[in-house]
Design a protein around this motif. Structure first.
Motif, PDB file in Angstrom:
ATOM      1  N   ILE A  15       0.823  -1.216   0.000  1.00 36.35           N
ATOM      2  CA  ILE A  15       0.000   0.000   0.000  1.00 36.35           C
ATOM      3  C   ILE A  15       0.853   1.261   0.000  1.00 36.35           C
ATOM      4  CG2 ILE A  15      -1.692   1.328   1.356  1.00 36.35           C
ATOM      5  CD1 ILE A  15      -2.746  -1.422   2.385  1.00 36.35           C
ATOM      6  N   ASN A  16       1.859   1.320   0.874  1.00 36.36           N
ATOM      7  CA  ASN A  16       2.601   2.553   1.086  1.00 36.36           C
ATOM      8  C   ASN A  16       3.811   2.722   0.175  1.00 36.36           C
ATOM      9  OD1 ASN A  16       1.273   3.835   3.645  1.00 36.36           O
ATOM     10  ND2 ASN A  16       1.525   1.667   4.140  1.00 36.36           N
ATOM     11  N   ILE A  17       4.442   1.619  -0.244  1.00 41.17           N
ATOM     12  CA  ILE A  17       5.637   1.728  -1.099  1.00 41.17           C
ATOM     13  C   ILE A  17       5.253   1.611  -2.563  1.00 41.17           C
ATOM     14  CG2 ILE A  17       7.857   0.675  -1.691  1.00 41.17           C
ATOM     15  CD1 ILE A  17       8.160  -0.117   1.231  1.00 41.17           C
ATOM     16  N   PHE A  18       4.390   0.628  -2.891  1.00 47.00           N
ATOM     17  CA  PHE A  18       4.028   0.410  -4.293  1.00 47.00           C
ATOM     18  C   PHE A  18       2.779   1.184  -4.699  1.00 47.00           C
ATOM     19  CE2 PHE A  18       6.552  -3.271  -3.142  1.00 47.00           C
ATOM     20  CZ  PHE A  18       7.425  -3.372  -4.209  1.00 47.00           C
ATOM     21  N   GLY A  19       2.084   1.784  -3.709  1.00 41.63           N
ATOM     22  CA  GLY A  19       0.906   2.590  -4.007  1.00 41.63           C
ATOM     23  C   GLY A  19      -0.245   1.822  -4.610  1.00 41.63           C
ATOM     24  N   MET A  20      -0.404   0.581  -4.188  1.00 39.83           N
ATOM     25  CA  MET A  20      -1.467  -0.260  -4.728  1.00 39.83           C
ATOM     26  C   MET A  20      -2.529  -0.490  -3.661  1.00 39.83           C
ATOM     27  SD  MET A  20       0.849  -3.005  -6.878  1.00 39.83           S
ATOM     28  CE  MET A  20      -0.538  -3.567  -7.856  1.00 39.83           C
ATOM     29  N   SER A  21      -3.574  -1.188  -4.072  1.00 38.87           N
ATOM     30  CA  SER A  21      -4.676  -1.465  -3.149  1.00 38.87           C
ATOM     31  C   SER A  21      -4.267  -2.508  -2.119  1.00 38.87           C
ATOM     32  CB  SER A  21      -5.898  -1.967  -3.932  1.00 38.87           C
ATOM     33  OG  SER A  21      -6.268  -1.037  -4.918  1.00 38.87           O
ATOM     34  N   ASP A  22      -5.037  -2.591  -1.053  1.00 39.82           N
ATOM     35  CA  ASP A  22      -4.799  -3.587  -0.006  1.00 39.82           C
ATOM     36  C   ASP A  22      -4.963  -4.984  -0.608  1.00 39.82           C
ATOM     37  OD1 ASP A  22      -4.746  -5.255   2.147  1.00 39.82           O
ATOM     38  OD2 ASP A  22      -6.067  -4.036   3.401  1.00 39.82           O
ATOM     39  N   PRO A  23      -3.931  -5.858  -0.553  1.00 39.23           N
ATOM     40  CA  PRO A  23      -4.033  -7.201  -1.140  1.00 39.23           C
ATOM     41  C   PRO A  23      -5.153  -8.032  -0.537  1.00 39.23           C
ATOM     42  CG  PRO A  23      -1.754  -6.685  -0.597  1.00 39.23           C
ATOM     43  CD  PRO A  23      -2.607  -5.596   0.017  1.00 39.23           C
ATOM     44  N   MET A  24      -5.536  -7.697   0.695  1.00 37.34           N
ATOM     45  CA  MET A  24      -6.610  -8.444   1.330  1.00 37.34           C
ATOM     46  C   MET A  24      -7.960  -8.118   0.687  1.00 37.34           C
ATOM     47  SD  MET A  24      -5.087 -10.255   3.616  1.00 37.34           S
ATOM     48  CE  MET A  24      -6.426 -10.789   4.680  1.00 37.34           C
ATOM     49  N   MET A  25      -8.010  -7.008  -0.025  1.00 37.56           N
ATOM     50  CA  MET A  25      -9.282  -6.532  -0.556  1.00 37.56           C
ATOM     51  C   MET A  25      -9.325  -6.558  -2.084  1.00 37.56           C
ATOM     52  SD  MET A  25     -10.716  -5.902   2.305  1.00 37.56           S
ATOM     53  CE  MET A  25     -12.220  -5.124   1.728  1.00 37.56           C
ATOM     54  N   ALA A  26      -8.149  -6.385  -2.752  1.00 42.61           N
ATOM     55  CA  ALA A  26      -8.147  -6.258  -4.216  1.00 42.61           C
ATOM     56  C   ALA A  26      -7.289  -7.335  -4.864  1.00 42.61           C
ATOM     57  CB  ALA A  26      -7.630  -4.881  -4.608  1.00 42.61           C
ATOM     58  N   ASN A  27      -7.790  -7.885  -5.995  1.00 42.14           N
ATOM     59  CA  ASN A  27      -7.069  -8.956  -6.682  1.00 42.14           C
ATOM     60  C   ASN A  27      -5.826  -8.466  -7.414  1.00 42.14           C
ATOM     61  OD1 ASN A  27      -8.882 -10.925  -5.869  1.00 42.14           O
ATOM     62  ND2 ASN A  27     -10.222 -10.645  -7.660  1.00 42.14           N
ATOM     63  N   ASP A  28      -5.850  -7.224  -7.916  1.00 39.42           N
ATOM     64  CA  ASP A  28      -4.751  -6.767  -8.761  1.00 39.42           C
ATOM     65  C   ASP A  28      -3.431  -6.630  -8.017  1.00 39.42           C
ATOM     66  OD1 ASP A  28      -5.710  -4.686  -7.226  1.00 39.42           O
ATOM     67  OD2 ASP A  28      -5.252  -3.154  -8.741  1.00 39.42           O
ATOM     68  N   SER A  29      -3.471  -6.437  -6.706  1.00 36.94           N
ATOM     69  CA  SER A  29      -2.236  -6.267  -5.932  1.00 36.94           C
ATOM     70  C   SER A  29      -1.708  -7.569  -5.330  1.00 36.94           C
ATOM     71  CB  SER A  29      -2.457  -5.240  -4.826  1.00 36.94           C
ATOM     72  OG  SER A  29      -3.477  -5.674  -3.948  1.00 36.94           O
ATOM     73  N   ARG A  30      -2.478  -8.629  -5.446  1.00 36.96           N
ATOM     74  CA  ARG A  30      -2.063  -9.885  -4.800  1.00 36.96           C
ATOM     75  C   ARG A  30      -0.818 -10.522  -5.450  1.00 36.96           C
ATOM     76  NH1 ARG A  30      -8.115 -12.301  -3.571  1.00 36.96           N
ATOM     77  NH2 ARG A  30      -8.570 -10.823  -1.877  1.00 36.96           N
ATOM     78  N   PRO A  31      -0.647 -10.503  -6.772  1.00 38.14           N
ATOM     79  CA  PRO A  31       0.600 -11.034  -7.349  1.00 38.14           C
ATOM     80  C   PRO A  31       1.838 -10.315  -6.824  1.00 38.14           C
ATOM     81  CG  PRO A  31      -1.057 -10.805  -9.045  1.00 38.14           C
ATOM     82  CD  PRO A  31      -1.626 -10.148  -7.818  1.00 38.14           C
ATOM     83  N   VAL A  32       1.728  -8.984  -6.632  1.00 35.21           N
ATOM     84  CA  VAL A  32       2.857  -8.217  -6.095  1.00 35.21           C
ATOM     85  C   VAL A  32       3.127  -8.632  -4.655  1.00 35.21           C
ATOM     86  CG1 VAL A  32       3.706  -5.920  -5.518  1.00 35.21           C
ATOM     87  CG2 VAL A  32       2.409  -6.283  -7.634  1.00 35.21           C
ATOM     88  N   ALA A  33       2.073  -8.811  -3.875  1.00 33.63           N
ATOM     89  CA  ALA A  33       2.224  -9.214  -2.474  1.00 33.63           C
ATOM     90  C   ALA A  33       2.851 -10.604  -2.374  1.00 33.63           C
ATOM     91  CB  ALA A  33       0.857  -9.186  -1.779  1.00 33.63           C
ATOM     92  N   LEU A  34       2.412 -11.499  -3.263  1.00 33.87           N
ATOM     93  CA  LEU A  34       2.958 -12.867  -3.259  1.00 33.87           C
ATOM     94  C   LEU A  34       4.447 -12.862  -3.609  1.00 33.87           C
ATOM     95  CD1 LEU A  34       2.276 -15.860  -2.939  1.00 33.87           C
ATOM     96  CD2 LEU A  34       1.741 -15.925  -5.376  1.00 33.87           C
ATOM     97  N   ALA A  35       4.809 -12.096  -4.647  1.00 36.02           N
ATOM     98  CA  ALA A  35       6.217 -12.009  -5.038  1.00 36.02           C
ATOM     99  C   ALA A  35       7.061 -11.392  -3.928  1.00 36.02           C
ATOM    100  CB  ALA A  35       6.348 -11.185  -6.317  1.00 36.02           C
ATOM    101  N   LEU A  36       6.522 -10.373  -3.289  1.00 31.84           N
ATOM    102  CA  LEU A  36       7.237  -9.721  -2.191  1.00 31.84           C
ATOM    103  C   LEU A  36       7.415 -10.666  -1.013  1.00 31.84           C
ATOM    104  CD1 LEU A  36       8.507  -7.110  -1.160  1.00 31.84           C
ATOM    105  CD2 LEU A  36       6.240  -6.398  -0.329  1.00 31.84           C
ATOM    106  N   PHE A  37       6.407 -11.473  -0.735  1.00 29.69           N
ATOM    107  CA  PHE A  37       6.481 -12.440   0.362  1.00 29.69           C
ATOM    108  C   PHE A  37       7.624 -13.436   0.125  1.00 29.69           C
ATOM    109  CE2 PHE A  37       5.424 -16.666   1.935  1.00 29.69           C
ATOM    110  CZ  PHE A  37       5.220 -16.427   3.284  1.00 29.69           C
ATOM    111  N   HIS A  38       7.670 -14.020  -1.095  1.00 30.72           N
ATOM    112  CA  HIS A  38       8.729 -15.003  -1.404  1.00 30.72           C
ATOM    113  C   HIS A  38      10.113 -14.360  -1.358  1.00 30.72           C
ATOM    114  CE1 HIS A  38       6.546 -18.649  -2.352  1.00 30.72           C
ATOM    115  NE2 HIS A  38       5.644 -17.943  -3.033  1.00 30.72           N
TER     116      HIS A  38
END
Length: 321
Positions: free
Chosen positions: A23-46
């Protein structure tokens, strides 16, 4: 394992941190709420998981290394159990390739068999009963290995011989079979020598220092013959050192004759008892038999014409000398 444990324990904290970064660094929606940011969250997690693990575990490399060594102890050369390393998946596509793989196996087989000489040399001088028992078991196990490997190699080469083979390939198949048989016989000879030493120990028969030293000298010559044999097994047909093999086999025969002459003289002089002499002569005759089999292996590696020429050259050199 360590990485999974700490991640499971801190999973809620890590997930909160991932969401904050998205949300704060990439300026995207909350991954818990929006599908478009989840691939970024998954990649960041790994990425975070791997970078943190690599960074933390870097400081524990020595600890992990020591733990692995304790959990999976390596075998020493002494404890190596021979397994076919090149012949694994049944018949290969062409007989020529089969011969190449069989030759590699035979070379390894020869090297393994040559170790039995070292075990016997240690038995001659070893005084500790437990160490002796270990060496007796070692020789027995290696003899079983030679029996098994000869059968496996022979079966493999027999299947190969059922194909249409050129004259050259057919000769190589017969050569490999003969070599496997000679190596198995060498294993049998060493095993019988170990049984003879066991009988000597049970009957409390002792060798004189001279007898022990002579047997050691004989086995050193056998070791040198083994070295030539192993080199020849790994060499191309043009580089086989057959003259060197002849010379070493002759040295073994000469020492056998010398020890036999000394043995009869010592028996006449009663310098050692009859039982000791019988066992002693059995052992140096067995060494000479091993030398014969080693020579047979080198002879099996070369063409008949090459062998005849080498014999002629060797005899000519002897006459000149």
């Amino acid at each position: 394992l360590f990485g999974v444990i700490w991640m499971v324990l801190l999973f809620p904290v890590v997930m909160t941190f991932i969401n904050w970064c998205v949300i704060n660094i990439f300026g995207m929606s909350d991954p818990m709420m929006a599908n478009d940011s989840r691939p970024v969250a998954l990649a960041l997690f790994h990425t975070l998981f791997n970078v943190v693990n690599a960074t933390v575990l870097y400081f524990f490399i020595n600890v992990i290394s020591n733990l692995v060594v304790k959990l999976v102890p390596t075998r020493s050369d002494d404890d190596e159990v021979f397994q076919l390393g090149y012949i694994k998946a049944g018949m290969l596509s062409t007989p020529e390739i089969t011969i190449i793989e069989a030759k590699k196996e035979v070379a390894r087989f020869g090297k393994i068999t040559s170790r039995m000489s070292g075990f016997l040399q240690r038995l001659l001088v070893e005084a500790d009963k437990k160490k002796k028992e270990y060496l007796y078991n070692k020789i027995e196990r290696y003899e079983e290995i030679t029996d098994r490997v000869e059968v496996e190699l022979t079966n493999y080469l027999t299947l190969t011989s059922k194909n249409d083979l050129t004259d050259s390939t057919s000769r190589k198949v017969r050569s490999m079979m003969a070599i496997a048989s000679y190596l198995e016989r060498i294993g049998d000879v060493f095993y019988q020598m170990s049984i003879t030493l066991q009988r000597k120990e049970k009957e409390k028969i002792w060798f004189s220092p001279e007898q022990r030293q002579n047997l050691q000298k004989m086995l050193v010559l056998v070791d040198e013959a083994f070295d030539i044999m192993v080199t020849n097994l790994n060499a191309s047909s043009e580089d086989i050192a057959i003259i060197e093999a002849f010379k070493k086999e002759e040295a073994i025969d000469n020492m056998r004759d010398e020890l036999r002459a000394q043995h009869f003289q010592n028996i006449e002089r009663k310098e050692y008892n009859i039982k000791s002499g019988i066992i002693y002569s059995d052992l140096f005759y067995s060494c000479e038999k091993v030398g014969d089999h080693i020579m047979n292996i080198t002879e099996a590696l070369v063409e008949e014409e090459v062998l005849d020429k080498a014999v002629s050259d060797f005899q000519s050199d002897k006459l000149k000398a």
